[in-house]
Structure formats: C-alpha cells, structure tokens
Design an enzyme around this catalytic site. Structure first.
Site, mmCIF file in Angstrom:
data_model
loop_
_atom_site.group_PDB
_atom_site.id
_atom_site.type_symbol
_atom_site.label_atom_id
_atom_site.label_comp_id
_atom_site.label_asym_id
_atom_site.label_seq_id
_atom_site.Cartn_x
_atom_site.Cartn_y
_atom_site.Cartn_z
ATOM 1 N N LYS A 22 0.583 -1.497 -0.088
ATOM 2 C CA LYS A 22 0.099 0.573 -0.271
ATOM 3 C C LYS A 22 1.319 0.944 0.182
ATOM 4 C CE LYS A 22 -1.603 2.033 4.247
ATOM 5 N NZ LYS A 22 -1.328 3.767 3.833
ATOM 6 N N ASN A 23 1.469 1.603 1.155
ATOM 7 C CA ASN A 23 2.673 2.395 1.107
ATOM 8 C C ASN A 23 3.705 2.806 -0.623
ATOM 9 O OD1 ASN A 23 1.090 2.921 3.344
ATOM 10 N ND2 ASN A 23 2.781 2.222 4.548
ATOM 11 N N ARG A 93 -4.902 10.886 3.339
ATOM 12 C CA ARG A 93 -3.875 11.470 3.875
ATOM 13 C C ARG A 93 -2.959 11.407 2.311
ATOM 14 N NH1 ARG A 93 -0.430 14.322 6.925
ATOM 15 N NH2 ARG A 93 1.654 14.313 6.692
ATOM 16 N N CYS A 117 -5.054 12.597 11.721
ATOM 17 C CA CYS A 117 -5.581 11.800 11.458
ATOM 18 C C CYS A 117 -5.372 11.142 12.475
ATOM 19 C CB CYS A 117 -4.476 11.217 10.476
ATOM 20 S SG CYS A 117 -4.824 9.415 10.677
ATOM 21 N N ARG A 122 0.040 15.156 12.799
ATOM 22 C CA ARG A 122 0.384 14.764 10.819
ATOM 23 C C ARG A 122 0.779 16.095 9.983
ATOM 24 N NH1 ARG A 122 -1.813 8.646 9.004
ATOM 25 N NH2 ARG A 122 0.312 8.696 7.902
ATOM 26 N N PRO A 123 1.795 16.831 10.533
ATOM 27 C CA PRO A 123 1.928 18.535 9.811
ATOM 28 C C PRO A 123 2.604 17.765 8.240
ATOM 29 C CG PRO A 123 3.461 17.936 11.467
ATOM 30 C CD PRO A 123 2.665 16.753 11.882
ATOM 31 N N ILE A 124 2.685 18.488 7.294
ATOM 32 C CA ILE A 124 3.654 18.437 6.110
ATOM 33 C C ILE A 124 4.975 19.759 6.094
ATOM 34 C CG2 ILE A 124 1.025 18.034 5.173
ATOM 35 C CD1 ILE A 124 0.181 20.854 4.476
ATOM 36 N N ASP A 125 4.214 20.103 6.910
ATOM 37 C CA ASP A 125 6.086 21.262 7.416
ATOM 38 C C ASP A 125 7.490 21.104 6.201
ATOM 39 O OD1 ASP A 125 5.918 19.681 9.303
ATOM 40 O OD2 ASP A 125 7.373 21.182 9.946
ATOM 41 N N LEU A 126 7.411 19.336 6.191
ATOM 42 C CA LEU A 126 8.620 19.359 5.785
ATOM 43 C C LEU A 126 8.498 18.998 4.121
ATOM 44 C CD1 LEU A 126 9.095 16.502 8.217
ATOM 45 C CD2 LEU A 126 10.746 18.903 8.459
ATOM 46 N N ASP A 308 3.642 1.305 11.841
ATOM 47 C CA ASP A 308 2.988 0.726 11.562
ATOM 48 C C ASP A 308 1.833 -1.127 11.817
ATOM 49 O OD1 ASP A 308 1.759 2.577 9.968
ATOM 50 O OD2 ASP A 308 2.748 1.580 7.930
ATOM 51 N N VAL A 330 7.584 7.770 16.697
ATOM 52 C CA VAL A 330 7.042 8.467 15.689
ATOM 53 C C VAL A 330 5.472 8.732 15.423
ATOM 54 C CG1 VAL A 330 5.909 7.701 13.049
ATOM 55 C CG2 VAL A 330 8.476 6.393 14.488
ATOM 56 N N ARG A 400 -9.445 0.377 3.461
ATOM 57 C CA ARG A 400 -8.854 1.193 2.869
ATOM 58 C C ARG A 400 -7.274 0.638 2.948
ATOM 59 N NH1 ARG A 400 -6.403 4.823 6.645
ATOM 60 N NH2 ARG A 400 -5.246 5.029 5.386
HETATM 61 C C1 UD1 Z 1 4.325 7.180 6.017
HETATM 62 C C2 UD1 Z 1 3.202 5.955 6.303
HETATM 63 C C3 UD1 Z 1 2.765 4.863 7.400
HETATM 64 C C4 UD1 Z 1 3.277 5.196 7.993
HETATM 65 C C5 UD1 Z 1 4.883 6.063 8.509
HETATM 66 C C6 UD1 Z 1 6.052 6.393 9.001
HETATM 67 C C7 UD1 Z 1 2.431 5.831 3.839
HETATM 68 C C8 UD1 Z 1 1.676 5.892 2.326
HETATM 69 N N1 UD1 Z 1 1.837 6.326 4.957
HETATM 70 O O1 UD1 Z 1 2.991 8.069 6.510
HETATM 71 O O2 UD1 Z 1 1.810 3.652 7.311
HETATM 72 O O3 UD1 Z 1 3.098 4.651 9.529
HETATM 73 O O4 UD1 Z 1 4.945 6.683 6.886
HETATM 74 O O5 UD1 Z 1 6.177 4.381 8.981
HETATM 75 O O6 UD1 Z 1 3.470 5.606 3.217
HETATM 76 N N2 UD1 Z 1 5.857 14.995 10.426
HETATM 77 C C9 UD1 Z 1 6.671 15.857 10.480
HETATM 78 N N3 UD1 Z 1 6.204 17.102 9.256
HETATM 79 C C10 UD1 Z 1 5.942 16.079 7.795
HETATM 80 C C11 UD1 Z 1 5.511 15.205 7.719
HETATM 81 C C12 UD1 Z 1 5.996 14.160 9.540
HETATM 82 O O7 UD1 Z 1 6.381 16.312 11.337
HETATM 83 O O8 UD1 Z 1 5.830 17.510 7.107
HETATM 84 C C13 UD1 Z 1 6.533 13.718 11.053
HETATM 85 C C14 UD1 Z 1 4.962 12.949 11.065
HETATM 86 O O9 UD1 Z 1 3.722 13.982 11.811
HETATM 87 C C15 UD1 Z 1 4.629 11.803 12.471
HETATM 88 C C16 UD1 Z 1 5.711 11.829 11.608
HETATM 89 O O10 UD1 Z 1 6.802 12.828 11.157
HETATM 90 O O11 UD1 Z 1 4.811 11.700 13.687
HETATM 91 C C17 UD1 Z 1 6.232 10.604 10.282
HETATM 92 O O12 UD1 Z 1 5.370 10.854 9.404
HETATM 93 P P1 UD1 Z 1 5.863 10.596 7.887
HETATM 94 O O13 UD1 Z 1 7.428 9.265 7.738
HETATM 95 O O14 UD1 Z 1 5.464 11.856 7.134
HETATM 96 O O15 UD1 Z 1 4.103 9.142 7.774
HETATM 97 P P2 UD1 Z 1 3.818 9.675 6.177
HETATM 98 O O16 UD1 Z 1 4.485 9.741 5.179
HETATM 99 O O17 UD1 Z 1 2.384 10.003 6.608
#
Ligand code: UD1
Length: 421
Positions: A22-23, A93, A117, A122-126, A308, A330, A400
């Site tokens: 899936k991922n 997401r 979620c 789960r921010p998107i700042d990065l 996961d 995480v 899902r």
């Molecule tokens: C992906 C996986 C999800 C898995 C996760 C961690 C997919 C579709 N989903 O989710 O199944 O649980 O990796 O292995 O591939 N973060 C920030 N800022 C950002 C992005 C992330 O602070 O811009 C933080 C998140 O809040 C979280 C951590 O980084 O605490 C890990 O998130 P991330 O690795 O981005 O997970 P996803 O890509 O959302």
C-alpha cells in the site's frame, strides 16, 4: 455501517501470498503524473486507497485502465488541471503525494490540506520546506496549499529534514527529478517504499541515487518517459500475518516476502520464542513449538521497528505471559487501540508514549472500534483468540489498506464475517 464479526479460531495453518505494498503503490501512482507517456504498474493491491488515488488522477485529466487484474495502466497525457478535487483529497492523507509531481511537471500545484488523522497531528511542514528550498513559493490559505515554481522552474538544493519523514522524502524526490541542477535530501527516510519509488523514477529516466540511505542525491533531468514497474511486497501485511500465526500459535508459510524488509519484526518475534525460517519458498512462521515469552519494542524510522506493526504486535503481547513495554516514537497518538484491547480483557497501562502490558490475560470478545487502519488489524488479531465474538466497527479503515483481508484470513482457518449493519 459494515462490521467484522471475528470468532475464536484454531491455530492458523496454511500458506498466504502477500500483495503489493500500500505505502509503495500510492506514491508510484502519483509519480505517473510526471510523464505524458503511459506507466504500467503490476502487483497493484486491491485497496480503497488505490481506488481513491485512481479517482484523483482521473479528476486531474488522467486515464486509467486495468488490462489485467492487479495491473494499472496510467496515462496522464491529458493532464488538464493542477488543482486537486477537495472531496477526493480529504479522504486520504496520501493524496498529498500529488503535490510534488504536479509541481514538478506543471510548475504549480494546489491541493487541500490533508486532514489530521487519529494517530497524530501529521503536519506537512517538511514537504513544504522541501518545495520552498527548490525555489517554489508556498501559500497556505483557506486550508489549501499552493506551490508555485518561479518562471525559470525549480532549482536543485540541499534539503535537511528535521525528521526522516517518509511522505516528505517522496514528495520532495518527485518535485526535484525535473528541477535544474542537483538536489540532496539529507536525513531522508530510508524505508523500502522510498527505494521502490526511486527505482520507478529511474526507470522513467530520472537520476536518483542513494535511496535507502539517509542522503539522497537527485540530478535533475529535462523530462521523464513512461515505464513499467512491479510494486514491492507489503512488509506491513507480511508482519500482520506473521503476528496472526504467532497470536494463534499456528504455522503459516508467507510467500512474496522480502526478508530484509521485515528484519525488526522477525527479530522481535524470535525474541519471544516464535520460529521464523526464511527459505526459497517464503517465510515460515511457527508458533506452536516453544513457550512464548514477553519482550519490549520501540518504534523507530526504518530500519527500526515499524510503527505500523506496533498495534498488531501489542495484541500479540497481551497473549504472552509476563510484562512487556511498547514505546511509540514516530506518532504522538498511536495508542487508540489500547482502550479497545482493554475492553477485551487485556491489561495495558499507558504512560505518555509508553504502554505497559501485563500479558497472559484471557481475552473476551467485545464490541470494539477500529480507530485506524493498523489498530483495526490488531483488534482482528485479538478477536482470533478471544472467547466468543468480537464485533469490530469502522472497518473502512481496515479495507483502506489491506487487500482481501477477510478471504486471506479465512484461507488460513480464521472465522471472520463482514456484515452490513
Ligand atoms: C508513512 C506511511 C505510514 C507510516 C509512516 C511512518 C504512507 C502512505 N504512509 O506515513 O503508513 O505509519 O510513514 O512509517 O507511506 N512529520 C512532520 N512534518 C512533516 C511530515 C511528517 O512533523 O511534514 C512527522 C509526523 O507527524 C510523524 C512523523 O513525522 O510524527 C512520521 O511521519 P511520516 O514519515 O511523514 O509518515 P507518513 O509519510 O505520513
């Protein structure tokens, strides 16, 4: 609302074939935006999230057909907009993955903010930090994120990720493949799904090196062309079936597995006394030979223990005599399954990001809620060994992300029924 009814079953036995990840499939589908040619992807799992991504690509002007079961032929030559439909994007997401390739191909992308979620903020700042480093202007307004490349296009840059985010690494890679010059992603995520995406992008003509390490180098190219690719096996589905064998004290052969991808799960199950044998046929998980013992786990970015698999592993630990601890590093709110497992008779206490499990308690069927995808899987596993019937609601989370969840479990001897309430 549909529900799963899970009955206590005998130890699971048999053979199970793992589906495409899936991922991995979701970013691969998004990457098809980067070319006007056809991309053909095989071993596509049958998941609600894949259907949502198909609809998103179609809403952008893409054409998708399925020449054979589990193969997707994606044609994004008719790309007509770089604004994603709100109703579709808010469902998942991972739809935010279209931002990087849209920006890379058209110089502009506008996508609704992905919803929060239950497992964390789960921010998107990065992701946005990466787009900005490549020269894009990023505007966040009215819950929309818009990224606009300068007239000369995106330019390669060094991007340091404060946390090795999987999604940010993938989105930045897709934005950077056609930028001018070289991009470095430092402290990149190292997950196998990132390597899979890099392999696909390279087949499309990109120059991505170092995927699978914490330093990814992307030399920008003029344009990408179509490619064919087979999705890697789903290591989280693999882990779920390993735990299904373990929790029921059964014996299962799991095929279509990359043993390297599941090393932490294998190591932790072996610590508990479960036999895990890697052979040419696949992975044998044998849990009926030894007395099983408690252990401690701590989730970490890959190659650490996957977040996961934290909840399915915790369900298993409730059935093992002795005290275990689970530390989640995480996501900040990934213990929603604890209350549900306790309703089934487990004895788990939470202190911050640490859960303490007193194992060996008899589980009883109860009405429980699948609060997220993996929590749902954990409850189904607990239901396999709980007396009576476990009724799981909000199963759309499970559907899902797990391909043919019920039929796969049934083929091993589980008794799970889907009912429409
Ligand atoms: C992906 C996986 C999800 C898995 C996760 C961690 C997919 C579709 N989903 O989710 O199944 O649980 O990796 O292995 O591939 N973060 C920030 N800022 C950002 C992005 C992330 O602070 O811009 C933080 C998140 O809040 C979280 C951590 O980084 O605490 C890990 O998130 P991330 O690795 O981005 O997970 P996803 O890509 O959302």
């Amino acid at each position: 609302m549909a529900k799963f009814l899970v009955q206590k079953c005998d130890p699971l036995h048999g053979e199970i074939h793992i589906s495409g990840a899936k991922n991995a499939i979701l970013p691969l589908m998004a990457a098809a935006i980067l070319t006007e040619d056809h991309c053909v992807i095989s071993d596509v799992p049958e998941l609600k999230d894949v259907t949502v991504m198909e609809k998103i690509l179609e809403s952008l002007g893409g054409k998708i057909h399925t020449p054979e079961e589990s193969i997707l032929d994606i044609d994004m030559s008719g790309l007509k907009t770089n604004v994603a439909d709100y109703e579709l994007v808010r469902k998942m997401r991972a739809s935010f993955f279209i931002m990087g390739p849209l920006l890379g191909r058209t110089g502009r992308a506008k996508v609704h903010m992905p919803g929060g979620c239950t497992i964390g903020a789960r921010p998107i700042d990065l992701h946005l930090k990466g787009f900005k480093a490549l020269g894009a202007e990023v505007i966040v307004k009215d819950y929309y994120v818009e990224a606009i490349a300068p007239p000369e296009g995106l330019t390669g840059a060094a991007v340091y990720l404060d946390f090795p985010s999987v999604g940010a690494t993938e989105n930045i890679m897709m934005a950077a493949v056609c930028a001018t010059g070289t991009t470095y992603i430092i402290n990149a995520a190292e997950e196998p799904e990132i390597v899979d995406l890099a392999n696909f992008l390279n087949k499309m003509g990109a120059r991505v090196k170092g995927a699978g390490t914490d330093n990814i180098k992307i030399e920008g190219v003029e344009s990408l062309h179509g490619a064919e690719h087979t999705v890697i096996p789903d290591r989280i589905e693999t882990g779920t079936f390993m735990l299904a064998a373990a929790i029921t004290r059964g014996q299962v052969l799991i095929t279509n597995v990359v043993p390297d991808h599941i090393k932490p799960i294998t190591a932790k199950l072996r610590e508990c006394g479960v036999i895990v044998e890697v052979s040419d046929e696949g992975l044998y998980v044998i849990a009926d030979q030894n007395e099983l013992t408690a252990t401690n786990i701590k989730t970490l970015p890959y190659p650490g223990f996957p977040t996961d698999i934290q909840s399915p592993f915790m369900a298993f630990l409730t059935t093992v005599e002795g005290a275990s601890t689970v530390i989640e590093t995480v996501f900040e709110n990934r213990f929603m399954h604890v209350a549900e497992l306790n309703r089934m008779g487990a004895n788990i206490r939470i202190d911050g990001n640490k859960a303490m499990i007193q194992g060996g308690k008899k589980l009883e069927g109860a009405q429980v809620i699948a609060t997220d995808l993996r929590a749902g899987a954990a409850l189904a596993l607990a239901g396999l060994v709980a007396d009576g019937t476990t009724e799981i609601s909000e199963i759309y989370h499970i559907e899902r992300g797990y391909d043919n969840f019920i039929s796969k479990f049934k083929s091993l001897g589980a008794n799970i029924l889907r009912i429409d309430d």
